[in-house]
Design a protein around this motif. Structure first.
Motif, PDB file in Angstrom:
ATOM      1  N   ASP A  64      36.767  15.022  39.121  1.00 40.45           N
ATOM      2  CA  ASP A  64      37.900  15.580  39.710  1.00 40.45           C
ATOM      3  C   ASP A  64      38.396  14.412  39.266  1.00 40.45           C
ATOM      4  N   THR A  65      39.670  14.347  39.048  1.00 46.51           N
ATOM      5  CA  THR A  65      39.989  13.360  37.998  1.00 46.51           C
ATOM      6  C   THR A  65      41.189  12.137  38.469  1.00 46.51           C
ATOM      7  N   ARG A  66      41.102  12.320  39.747  1.00 48.72           N
ATOM      8  CA  ARG A  66      41.269  11.852  40.738  1.00 48.72           C
ATOM      9  C   ARG A  66      40.420  10.861  41.634  1.00 48.72           C
ATOM     10  N   THR A  67      39.093  10.695  41.125  1.00 49.44           N
ATOM     11  CA  THR A  67      37.364  10.473  41.619  1.00 49.44           C
ATOM     12  C   THR A  67      38.138   8.907  41.954  1.00 49.44           C
ATOM     13  N   THR A  68      36.826   8.125  42.402  1.00 50.52           N
ATOM     14  CA  THR A  68      37.130   7.256  42.510  1.00 50.52           C
ATOM     15  C   THR A  68      35.536   6.493  42.008  1.00 50.52           C
ATOM     16  N   LEU A  69      35.341   5.619  41.373  1.00 47.29           N
ATOM     17  CA  LEU A  69      34.386   5.735  40.882  1.00 47.29           C
ATOM     18  C   LEU A  69      33.271   5.546  42.112  1.00 47.29           C
ATOM     19  N   LEU A  70      33.470   5.028  42.888  1.00 39.63           N
ATOM     20  CA  LEU A  70      32.390   4.941  44.777  1.00 39.63           C
ATOM     21  C   LEU A  70      32.253   6.279  44.256  1.00 39.63           C
ATOM     22  N   ASP A  71      32.988   6.898  44.660  1.00 39.45           N
ATOM     23  CA  ASP A  71      33.073   8.108  45.228  1.00 39.45           C
ATOM     24  C   ASP A  71      31.787   9.282  44.199  1.00 39.45           C
ATOM     25  N   ALA A  72      32.007   9.209  43.184  1.00 37.37           N
ATOM     26  CA  ALA A  72      31.363   9.586  41.660  1.00 37.37           C
ATOM     27  C   ALA A  72      30.090   9.108  41.867  1.00 37.37           C
ATOM     28  N   LEU A  73      29.506   7.716  42.474  1.00 37.79           N
ATOM     29  CA  LEU A  73      28.832   6.823  41.819  1.00 37.79           C
ATOM     30  C   LEU A  73      27.699   7.824  43.492  1.00 37.79           C
ATOM     31  N   ARG A  74      28.070   8.047  44.612  1.00 36.85           N
ATOM     32  CA  ARG A  74      27.178   8.645  45.588  1.00 36.85           C
ATOM     33  C   ARG A  74      27.807  10.068  45.536  1.00 36.85           C
ATOM     34  N   ASP A  75      28.562  10.165  45.688  1.00 37.17           N
ATOM     35  CA  ASP A  75      28.810  11.893  45.868  1.00 37.17           C
ATOM     36  C   ASP A  75      28.261  12.631  44.361  1.00 37.17           C
ATOM     37  N   ARG A  76      27.951  12.202  43.582  1.00 37.86           N
ATOM     38  CA  ARG A  76      27.443  12.995  42.465  1.00 37.86           C
ATOM     39  C   ARG A  76      26.992  12.557  41.512  1.00 37.86           C
ATOM     40  N   VAL A  77      26.779  10.941  41.322  1.00 44.06           N
ATOM     41  CA  VAL A  77      25.383  10.212  41.220  1.00 44.06           C
ATOM     42  C   VAL A  77      24.277  10.388  42.595  1.00 44.06           C
ATOM     43  N   GLY A  78      24.531   9.979  43.359  1.00 52.33           N
ATOM     44  CA  GLY A  78      23.679   9.975  44.277  1.00 52.33           C
ATOM     45  C   GLY A  78      23.273   8.411  44.835  1.00 52.33           C
ATOM     46  N   ASN A  79      23.759   7.533  44.406  1.00 54.85           N
ATOM     47  CA  ASN A  79      23.528   6.093  44.491  1.00 54.85           C
ATOM     48  C   ASN A  79      24.096   5.819  45.595  1.00 54.85           C
ATOM     49  N   HIS A  80      23.527   5.485  46.361  1.00 53.60           N
ATOM     50  CA  HIS A  80      24.741   5.146  48.120  1.00 53.60           C
ATOM     51  C   HIS A  80      24.107   3.894  48.314  1.00 53.60           C
ATOM     52  N   ALA A  81      23.955   3.086  47.325  1.00 59.25           N
ATOM     53  CA  ALA A  81      24.266   1.340  47.107  1.00 59.25           C
ATOM     54  C   ALA A  81      25.735   0.517  47.458  1.00 59.25           C
ATOM     55  N   PRO A  82      26.100   0.988  46.938  1.00 65.80           N
ATOM     56  CA  PRO A  82      27.736   0.234  47.171  1.00 65.80           C
ATOM     57  C   PRO A  82      28.144   1.582  48.279  1.00 65.80           C
ATOM     58  N   LYS A  83      28.760   0.971  49.351  1.00 68.38           N
ATOM     59  CA  LYS A  83      29.576   1.595  50.538  1.00 68.38           C
ATOM     60  C   LYS A  83      30.385   1.732  50.692  1.00 68.38           C
ATOM     61  N   VAL A 142      33.071  -5.412  40.716  1.00 72.99           N
ATOM     62  CA  VAL A 142      34.643  -4.513  40.356  1.00 72.99           C
ATOM     63  C   VAL A 142      34.516  -3.410  41.537  1.00 72.99           C
ATOM     64  N   THR A 143      35.521  -3.214  42.277  1.00 70.80           N
ATOM     65  CA  THR A 143      35.128  -2.436  43.860  1.00 70.80           C
ATOM     66  C   THR A 143      35.804  -1.512  43.563  1.00 70.80           C
ATOM     67  N   THR A 144      34.375  -0.768  43.594  1.00 68.85           N
ATOM     68  CA  THR A 144      34.658   0.244  43.101  1.00 68.85           C
ATOM     69  C   THR A 144      35.917   1.682  44.102  1.00 68.85           C
ATOM     70  N   CYS A 145      35.926   1.596  45.338  1.00 71.59           N
ATOM     71  CA  CYS A 145      36.939   2.118  45.179  1.00 71.59           C
ATOM     72  C   CYS A 145      38.636   1.633  44.951  1.00 71.59           C
ATOM     73  N   LEU A 146      38.594   1.229  44.582  1.00 68.05           N
ATOM     74  CA  LEU A 146      39.839   1.534  43.101  1.00 68.05           C
ATOM     75  C   LEU A 146      39.919   1.502  42.143  1.00 68.05           C
ATOM     76  N   SER A 147      39.260   2.042  41.435  1.00 69.95           N
ATOM     77  CA  SER A 147      38.814   2.479  40.066  1.00 69.95           C
ATOM     78  C   SER A 147      38.595   3.517  40.201  1.00 69.95           C
ATOM     79  N   LEU A 148      39.158   4.808  39.438  1.00 65.58           N
ATOM     80  CA  LEU A 148      38.835   6.058  39.347  1.00 65.58           C
ATOM     81  C   LEU A 148      37.403   6.021  38.295  1.00 65.58           C
ATOM     82  N   ALA A 149      36.855   7.153  38.275  1.00 66.05           N
ATOM     83  CA  ALA A 149      35.731   7.455  37.999  1.00 66.05           C
ATOM     84  C   ALA A 149      36.310   7.590  36.218  1.00 66.05           C
TER      85      ALA A 149
END
Length: 167
Positions: A19-38, A58-65
């Motif tokens: 979704d165009t509103r998805t943060t990079l953090l959520d994309a990494l965790r939910d779409r890519v399956g990388n759970h290192a960033p918390k 970069v803090t991924t919670c503030l960056s749009l994917a």
């Protein structure tokens, strides 16, 4: 609205639909399956979601994917691609974590911070802007101030970073 983006995460090209509103953090965790960033604060205040994005922290919670289409992302997992990174080993050697929740972000931030210092990028406490940066304890604390540790392992985190910086 959804769109397809390409991310290079820890050396692996990944095409993901977000979704165009998805943060990079959520994309990494939910779409890519990388759970290192918390996911900590979700406001860019704790640093637990820190990764290296095109070599910069970069803090991924503030960056749009979608803004990172084509980016190279290195997480704490990616730092260990060929065995433990020196910073990871130093965190272990200095017992620089307790619960471990903030550790991946702390490690990525520390690696990025050392690169910034090596590039002579000043911080708010850098004394001489024309001289090589000396990584004093005060300088390291300032550069790491965006990463919080609720367990208060700060003295050990400082020691771990100081050891790697001295190499």
């Amino acid at each position: 609205m959804e769109t397809r983006i390409r991310l290079n995460v820890d050396g692996v090209e990944r095409d993901v639909v977000v979704d165009t509103r998805t943060t990079l953090l959520d994309a990494l965790r939910d779409r890519v399956g990388n759970h290192a960033p918390k996911k900590g604060c979700d406001h860019g205040q704790c640093g637990s979601c820190t990764v290296l994005l095109d070599g910069r922290r970069v803090t991924t919670c503030l960056s749009l994917a979608v803004a990172q289409d084509g980016a190279e992302i290195v997480t704490a997992d990616g730092l260990a691609a060929d065995g433990l990174h020196a910073m990871q080993q130093s965190f272990i050697d200095h017992d620089a974590f307790q619960c471990g929740y903030c550790t991946p972000g702390q490690i990525c931030s520390a690696v990025g911070m050392l690169a910034e210092a090596t590039a002579n990028t000043p911080s708010h406490v850098t004394d001489d802007l024309d001289d090589e940066i000396e990584l004093t304890d005060e300088e390291i604390r300032e550069r790491m101030s965006g990463n919080l540790c609720r367990c208060a392992a700060y003295p050990n985190i400082l020691a771990a970073i100081r050891e790697v910086a001295g190499r």
